[in-house]
Design an enzyme around this catalytic site. Sequence first.
Site, PDB file in Angstrom:
ATOM      1  N   ASP A   1     -10.712 -27.456  54.485  1.00  0.00           N
ATOM      2  CA  ASP A   1     -10.705 -26.240  55.318  1.00  0.00           C
ATOM      3  C   ASP A   1     -11.438 -26.572  56.328  1.00  0.00           C
ATOM      4  O   ASP A   1     -11.175 -26.120  57.498  1.00  0.00           O
ATOM      5  CB  ASP A   1     -11.414 -25.183  54.310  1.00  0.00           C
ATOM      6  CG  ASP A   1     -11.423 -24.005  55.107  1.00  0.00           C
ATOM      7  OD1 ASP A   1     -10.572 -23.206  55.263  1.00  0.00           O
ATOM      8  OD2 ASP A   1     -12.804 -23.875  55.641  1.00  0.00           O
TER       9      ASP A   1
ATOM     10  N   GLY B   1      -8.731 -21.807  56.580  1.00  0.00           N
ATOM     11  CA  GLY B   1      -7.878 -22.827  56.753  1.00  0.00           C
ATOM     12  C   GLY B   1      -7.085 -22.622  55.111  1.00  0.00           C
ATOM     13  O   GLY B   1      -5.964 -22.637  55.214  1.00  0.00           O
ATOM     14  N   ASP B   2      -7.769 -22.713  54.288  1.00  0.00           N
ATOM     15  CA  ASP B   2      -7.222 -22.618  52.983  1.00  0.00           C
ATOM     16  C   ASP B   2      -6.594 -21.363  52.617  1.00  0.00           C
ATOM     17  O   ASP B   2      -5.446 -21.310  52.101  1.00  0.00           O
ATOM     18  CB  ASP B   2      -8.262 -22.957  51.767  1.00  0.00           C
ATOM     19  CG  ASP B   2      -8.857 -24.472  51.575  1.00  0.00           C
ATOM     20  OD1 ASP B   2      -7.661 -25.375  51.710  1.00  0.00           O
ATOM     21  OD2 ASP B   2      -9.591 -24.872  51.291  1.00  0.00           O
ATOM     22  N   LEU B   3      -7.132 -20.246  52.700  1.00  0.00           N
ATOM     23  CA  LEU B   3      -6.724 -18.896  52.387  1.00  0.00           C
ATOM     24  C   LEU B   3      -5.651 -18.531  53.554  1.00  0.00           C
ATOM     25  O   LEU B   3      -4.726 -18.078  52.980  1.00  0.00           O
ATOM     26  CB  LEU B   3      -7.843 -18.033  52.582  1.00  0.00           C
ATOM     27  CG  LEU B   3      -8.954 -18.142  51.388  1.00  0.00           C
ATOM     28  CD1 LEU B   3     -10.161 -17.309  51.702  1.00  0.00           C
ATOM     29  CD2 LEU B   3      -8.411 -18.056  50.107  1.00  0.00           C
TER      30      LEU B   3
ATOM     31  N   ALA C   1      -2.509 -20.478  51.766  1.00  0.00           N
ATOM     32  CA  ALA C   1      -2.303 -19.873  50.754  1.00  0.00           C
ATOM     33  C   ALA C   1      -1.513 -18.390  50.799  1.00  0.00           C
ATOM     34  O   ALA C   1      -0.443 -18.280  50.206  1.00  0.00           O
ATOM     35  CB  ALA C   1      -3.603 -19.249  49.939  1.00  0.00           C
TER      36      ALA C   1
END
Length: 415
Positions: free
Chosen positions: A160, A188-190, A193
């Site tokens: 992230d 970044g990750d979320l 997702a």
Amino acid sequence: MAEHPAPHPGITPGADPGAPAASPLSGLRVVDLSKILAGPYVTMSLADLGAEVIKVEHPEGGDPTRRWGPPFNGPDATYFLAANRNKRSIALDLKSPAGQEAVHRLLASADVLVENFRPGSSLAAIFDYELLSARYPRLVLLHISAFGETGPLRDDPGYDMVAQASAGLMSLTGEPDGPPLKAGYAMGDLGAALFGLIGVTSALVERERTGRGQYVTTSLYESQLALHINWATGYFATGERPARLGSGHPSLVPYQAYPAADGHFVIAVGSDGLFRRLCAALDRPDLADDPRFSTNRDRVAHRGELNAELERILGTADVAHWCETLKAAGVPAAAIRTLDEVYDCPQTAALGMVQEVDRPDAGPLQQVAFPVSFRGERPSVRTAPPALGQHSREILAELGYGEAEIDLLTRGPSD
């Protein structure tokens, strides 16, 4: 190619026995080969919506986030516990023929596969979509990467923090005269997702028309670009590099945090009418008539002068006074709450956004619930995040393995 044994009698493929029958995704089976946050958040969301999710983890340690602590709650880090509820865990070595065979038995009755294998890795080759699609034509595969499927960075690893830096978010975050900062959330990750979740559900809808699954991809990098929205469009129009504005907004003023006598709070003025209400509530109607501030375009051009005027006024009373005064005037304003205040807030309680589930090994666990309701009901937290390999034996039995085979597949490295 030989057919795999049917699941154990009494187990309906894709049905989560704990999911209410009316859950939107009840009847779907998801195989989760992902780890860290982006993929697990996608699969947890699918599980919250009623899908059966089977999380496949390596027998030695499992998902690395199990150890991403402190803080810990029981044997696992809270980071892992945050993104893995409503799933079952099976421990398999994906690089072993026996582990691969077990995954293929899962895929024989699966609707969705989620993975974040690094491009060019041995596992990416083993679970290549073209190979899987030939065998399971209805399978929807979601692949999440750091930088996307093509381009000079496609093979680079990334967490992230790397995404926030390389995709520009850190350049936009922080005070103008301070260092660049990462966002408080793992954006970044979320972000990846959430876009991955949209991609999966869209592919499932399309499958209803075509009868075939498909390969769905997104990346941490792409998702950050998609979230630039007004920043990027402004840059395209002007060619000017955006500057960090702290809590300020590039296109609206006043729209940021301001210091009161005892702390900070935010004011969000999105129209000239709201600005006139603000000035009246502050007993400074003259500011609304000042040609430097009378329109939003003017206020943006004279951001510093207006903020200096507002800070002089707002520093004379406390946060509670200003929030009450502005609310009465119809001007959006709010205190800046800490997380303890957020989760003690009556609004949070009224929405039912915190649910509790029991874990036999560690007691009650509180979770932030899924933020969408259906028919007025919020999806429930049905089961706690699983222990590593907690459901290995029962899942293998469902897949038709005998006791001796299960013993071989589940024995530890020292057995």
